[in-house]
Structure formats: structure tokens, C-alpha cells
Scaffold this active site. Sequence first.
Site, mmCIF file in Angstrom:
data_model
loop_
_atom_site.group_PDB
_atom_site.id
_atom_site.type_symbol
_atom_site.label_atom_id
_atom_site.label_comp_id
_atom_site.label_asym_id
_atom_site.label_seq_id
_atom_site.Cartn_x
_atom_site.Cartn_y
_atom_site.Cartn_z
ATOM 1 N N GLU A 13 0.832 -1.206 0.000
ATOM 2 C CA GLU A 13 0.000 0.000 0.000
ATOM 3 C C GLU A 13 0.864 1.252 0.000
ATOM 4 O O GLU A 13 2.037 1.225 0.365
ATOM 5 C CB GLU A 13 -0.955 0.024 1.195
ATOM 6 C CG GLU A 13 -0.350 -0.350 2.532
ATOM 7 C CD GLU A 13 0.713 0.586 3.033
ATOM 8 O OE1 GLU A 13 0.539 1.814 2.881
ATOM 9 O OE2 GLU A 13 1.727 0.109 3.581
ATOM 10 N N GLY A 24 5.999 -0.339 4.567
ATOM 11 C CA GLY A 24 4.835 -0.655 3.749
ATOM 12 C C GLY A 24 5.244 -0.926 2.323
ATOM 13 O O GLY A 24 6.309 -1.475 2.059
ATOM 14 N N GLU A 25 4.387 -0.564 1.384
ATOM 15 C CA GLU A 25 4.591 -0.728 -0.056
ATOM 16 C C GLU A 25 4.494 -2.183 -0.524
ATOM 17 O O GLU A 25 4.370 -2.446 -1.708
ATOM 18 C CB GLU A 25 5.953 -0.173 -0.509
ATOM 19 C CG GLU A 25 6.157 1.304 -0.281
ATOM 20 C CD GLU A 25 7.493 1.795 -0.810
ATOM 21 O OE1 GLU A 25 8.215 1.011 -1.475
ATOM 22 O OE2 GLU A 25 7.831 2.974 -0.569
ATOM 23 N N GLY A 26 4.588 -3.135 0.407
ATOM 24 C CA GLY A 26 4.688 -4.543 0.043
ATOM 25 C C GLY A 26 6.085 -5.083 0.244
ATOM 26 O O GLY A 26 6.375 -6.214 -0.145
#
Length: 354
Positions: free
Chosen positions: A176, A318-320
Site C-alpha cells: 500500500e 509498507g509498499e509490500g
Amino acid sequence: MKEKFLALIAAVSPADHSLSGAAQAHLDDLTKPQGSLGRLEEIALRFVQATASLSPVINRKKICCFAGDHGVAREGVSAFPSEVTPQMVYTMLSGGAAINVFARHVGADLAVVDMGVNHDFPDHPVLVKRKVAKGTGNIAAGPAMSENEAIGAILAGAALAAEAHDEGYHLLGTGEMGIANTTPAAALYSVLLGVPVDGITGRGTGIDDERLQHKKEVIKRAVGVNAGLCTTPLGTLAALGGYEIAGIAGFILGAAACRVPVVVDGFISSAGAVVAMKLCPVVADYLFFSHLSNEQGHRAVMQALGARPILDLDLRLGEGTGAALAMQMIEASVKMYNEMATFSSASVSEKDGE
């Protein structure tokens, strides 16, 4: 739209636990002391159950990073302005973000999904446009979105998972991007898991003590203002969530309906997972929580879910990123299950007395 939403939930079946005996027997027959590969054996067993196959494969992996803006950012709960959301999306599209590096490293494809960024992006091969609206409402003053908007975001995420399944992906991951999104995530945890706001709220992008206290007060205000709307998991998501969080919840539901395991990233992705689990508890069978986030409160979330993350690296980006790294562990587990020799087939003596 509501009918499609209910059909999605109905399409999710539990993992196939009838295969557990055969899978465990195979793991015990591998040329090693029983249980000596620890959690890798547990991961392999769960992967067999989720995919309903005694010969599981991971030929293709994909991470979807869902992006959205948040009206509550106007309350000053983040160290960065909302303009950073589209700026970071552009960085991902150019291949320069941490998730790009990690996805390339583990051999996973990446899609960046615009669920609700307050910006119009040009077409790009990595970008998937599923914008519901240009940012949520300010949850400190009212609901983030309508229930129909929440359902729309869920269905969009589910469709992406179904498409990935049809394209031959065997393992999916969530990520995200959205300035201020630790605030709606903490609000969702507070209501859906019953954890205190003070214990679940962290520093996010690195706010100081004064702003952290302000952030806690904003979350408490949001929960109070929207209390009358938070009577169901869907209502709670609509009142307190974000479009990217709703997209992640749908992505998980859609993957589970196709028996595709999902690697959940960190603090915000876990909020999407909690929403999905509250809507359809059996999706838990398909979830691998990638890592224990360094964001305050994630440990309490994992304890509340009875989940044990794969990694503990003090990540909080985050971000994956955590999902990408954990994919390697899952892939190693499946290769171990498939490729190791067995006592039955190899000339290796077993433990005395067996």
C-alpha cells in the site's frame, strides 16, 4: 453491487484440511530429522491446504500495491503532506521505490493500483486505474466513504486477484501507499479488534511525541463520530477505512475464492486482512503474514489474530516490502516440500527404532 459482494464472500471455501495427513507424512519422510526445518514445514503444510494440492507450485508471483489518499491527513497526523502519495506512486512507476527493488530481487511482478489517489495519472504499464474517488472523507468529522463505495473498492480488489489467478499466478502479495493511512488502520483495529487506541497508534512516518498524542486524539474522535455507523464490518470499513485498505480486503477475498495464498505486508495491509477476516473468517486459511511491523500496535494485532508473522526485521515502510521478502521463505518451503529426497526413495537410514 451488493449481490456481487455477497456472492464473493460465499465463493470462499475453507482450505482443504483433508490433505493434512498425507502432506505431513510426506514432510516427515523427507531426508531430515522430523520437524528440523521448523516453520518452513508449517508453511509448506499450510500452502498444500490452501491450494488443495499435494503437488503445490509457485511459478509466478505478483504483488499489488494499492494506493489512496485520506481526508484525515488534513488533521496533521502525518509528517508528510498528501502530495507525497502521488509522488511515491510515480517513483514506483519509474522503478525506483523499495518495493521495486525487492520485487525484482524475489522475481515477483508488481502492479500499482490507484484506488483513491487525489491525482490523475497518465497510462503506464505498471499502473492499474481503479479509482473510486480522489481521497476519502475526513474520518475525524464523518465517514470515509459510503458503503457502496466500500463495496466498489472491495470488488475492484477481488477482480484483480481473479485476473491474477487466470494469468497463472500462484502466490500474491499486498502492499500500500497512502499518506496518513496508519490513522484509519489504527481506527479500524480499535473497532474491529477491540484494542485501545493508545496501544495501537504509532508514529507512522516518524512524527514526534506531540503529534503522536494529537494523532491518538484524532483517532478517538473518528471512532466516536462514526460510532453509529460501525455496527458491521462493512459499515466500519466505510466509516473509518481507506480505498486502498478496502481494495486489499477485496484482493484477499478474491484470492481466497480462487484458492490462491496471499502474503500480507505490514500494519496497513494487515488492516485490510482484518476487514476481510471479519467479513469472511475462513480467508484466514489463505493468509501468510509476512513480518512483524515495527509500527507500534502491530504485535497486538498479530496476538489478537493468533498469527505468527514469518519475519521480524523492524520494517515499517509498507509498499509490500515485507511481503516481497517473505515470498522467498514461502517459495523455499514449497521447493523443500517438492524437491527434497525422501527416506522411502533414498538410501538414507532413518532414526534408530523406526
